[in-house]
Design an enzyme around this catalytic site. Structure first.
Site, short mmCIF file in Angstrom:
data_model
loop_
_atom_site.label_atom_id
_atom_site.label_comp_id
_atom_site.label_asym_id
_atom_site.label_seq_id
_atom_site.Cartn_x
_atom_site.Cartn_y
_atom_site.Cartn_z
N SER A 183 0.80 -1.23 0.00
CA SER A 183 0.00 0.00 0.00
C SER A 183 0.83 1.28 0.00
CB SER A 183 -0.92 0.03 1.22
OG SER A 183 -2.13 -0.61 0.92
N LYS A 232 0.57 3.52 -2.96
CA LYS A 232 -0.62 4.33 -3.25
C LYS A 232 -0.34 5.83 -3.18
CE LYS A 232 -3.78 0.78 -1.40
NZ LYS A 232 -4.52 0.34 -0.20
N TYR A 254 -2.67 -2.05 -10.62
CA TYR A 254 -2.77 -1.91 -9.17
C TYR A 254 -2.06 -3.07 -8.45
CZ TYR A 254 -4.62 -2.05 -4.47
OH TYR A 254 -4.70 -2.15 -3.10
N TYR A 287 -3.75 3.48 7.51
CA TYR A 287 -5.01 2.73 7.61
C TYR A 287 -5.95 3.43 8.59
CZ TYR A 287 -2.21 -0.79 5.19
OH TYR A 287 -1.41 -1.44 4.30
N VAL A 335 1.29 -3.69 4.02
CA VAL A 335 1.23 -4.96 4.75
C VAL A 335 2.50 -5.80 4.59
CG1 VAL A 335 -1.29 -5.12 4.82
CG2 VAL A 335 -0.03 -6.12 2.89
N1 GLU Z 1 -2.31 -5.48 -2.15
C1 GLU Z 1 -3.16 -5.27 -1.07
C2 GLU Z 1 -4.62 -5.31 -1.43
O1 GLU Z 1 -5.02 -4.69 -2.38
C3 GLU Z 1 -2.86 -3.98 -0.36
C4 GLU Z 1 -2.17 -4.36 0.82
C5 GLU Z 1 -1.80 -3.24 1.75
O2 GLU Z 1 -2.71 -2.63 2.32
O3 GLU Z 1 -0.59 -2.97 1.92
O4 GLU Z 1 -5.38 -5.96 -0.75
#
Ligand code: GLU
Length: 344
Positions: free
Chosen positions: A81, A84, A206, A258, A276
């Site tokens: 994440s 992002k 993504y 988060y 994560v």
């Molecule tokens: N690749 C994960 C997902 O889309 C994101 C994981 C994260 O939050 O780091 O579920």
């Protein structure tokens, strides 16, 4: 004793290394938190579950290019994440702030990162750090087809870190194979006209951006690049237009950790993003970037050792954005004598 130029250089940098109080401080932090046994490594795909809970690295890079690090700072892991935040900056560069605003809001949700929820009035995802917003943001990345969009994405990360990055293909394939929830989010947004209909291509992008391999050192350089107005302090290359740095780091401050983002802003007060895979990248504007890697996560998905390290650094050096009190240590006095890039 004959000392050639290279030996002389490493001799000098190890003398500097010993002399730097900030390096000793990081060593102490490492020793303090290495024994922690709390948390669990992410296990929603098998590739993440094999992470060793003892891996731990702390890297700090200053805006004048000094590097201080301890532990497993060159160990590669998937960015997840953390990508992002950087993709959001790229989408704004591709389309401008106003257009991106019509597609993705900037409100914290307090909900889980993968919740299937859009703003009821505007149908926008709440922010670019939850999966819905991140998928909408990935949709905005320009390029003629999947290959060019991925190439532009990887090149953007190269500018931030100063090195080429690979995708971890097993992680990418696993994310893709198990990503039905993300697929559902994407179709919901398509239904509301919030994203284009190249759904499979955007979801691949993504999943690929989440599967980019980085290390703790990279995360510190990326944060230091944002702290330095968008210019990588080690290579001197611009990674993002300076006008957009504030867009990226303000959303990191309010939404980057988060649904613990409010508590993070309160306790640590640094724009940051976690993933994560166990990474945290934290920005101290105008001063430095921090990268921490340690896979065991708390229930909200943030690296436990990563949070503790950033909390300590913030408190001890007065680096909370809103701190007005005299800190325990004066950062300026402590950070002389880091390694240069040649020593790293
Ligand atoms: N690749 C994960 C997902 O889309 C994101 C994981 C994260 O939050 O780091 O579920």
């Amino acid at each position: 004793m004959m000392v050639d130029k290279n030996n002389l250089h490493s001799l000098t940098s190890s003398i500097q290394a010993v002399a730097s109080p900030f390096r000793s401080y990081l060593n102490e932090l490492y020793e303090k938190y290495q024994p922690l046994k709390e948390g669990a490594v992410a296990d929603y795909i098998p590739e993440l579950a094999i992470a060793n809970p003892d891996w731990f690295g702390i890297s700090v890079v200053t805006v004048d290019g000094q590097i201080f690090e301890v532990g497993d700072c060159s160990k590669l892991f998937t960015i997840q994440s953390i990508s992002k935040a950087f993709i959001y900056g790229m989408a704004i560069e591709d389309h401008g702030r106003d257009y991106v605003w019509t597609k993705v809001s900037v409100e914290p949700t307090g909900e889980a990162f993968n919740s299937i929820v859009l703003d009821e009035k505007t149908n926008r995802p709440y922010n670019p750090m939850v999966n819905a917003g991140a998928i909408a943001t990935a949709d905005l990345i320009k390029g003629n087809g999947a290959t060019e969009r991925l190439k532009r994405t990887l090149d953007m990360f190269r500018r931030y870190t100063g090195r080429e990055h690979d995708i971890n293909v097993p992680v990418f394939l696993s994310e893709k194979a198990t990503g039905n929830r993300n697929r559902a989010i994407a179709y919901l947004m398509l239904n509301f006209g919030m994203i284009s209909d190249r759904i499979d291509e955007t979801l691949d992008l993504y999943f690929q951006q989440c599967s980019i391999m980085v290390n703790g050192h990279d995360l510190a350089v990326m944060a230091a690049t944002l702290a330095n107005g968008g210019v990588n302090p080690i290579t001197g290359e611009r990674a993002i237009d300076e006008r957009y740095v504030q867009d990226v780091i303000s959303v990191m401050l309010t939404c980057g950790m988060y649904d613990a983002s409010g508590e993070w802003a309160y306790r640590v007060g640094m724009p940051a993003k976690s993933g994560v895979g166990g990474g945290i990248t934290a920005v101290v504007p105008g001063k430095l970037g921090i990268g921490v890697f340690s896979p065991p996560l708390d229930v909200k998905g943030n690296s436990i050792r990563g949070i503790k390290v950033c909390e300590d650094i913030s408190r001890d050096f007065g680096l909370h954005l809103f701190n007005v009190a005299k800190p325990k240590h004066n950062l300026k006095d402590w950070i002389e004598g880091g390694d240069s890039v040649d020593a790293w």
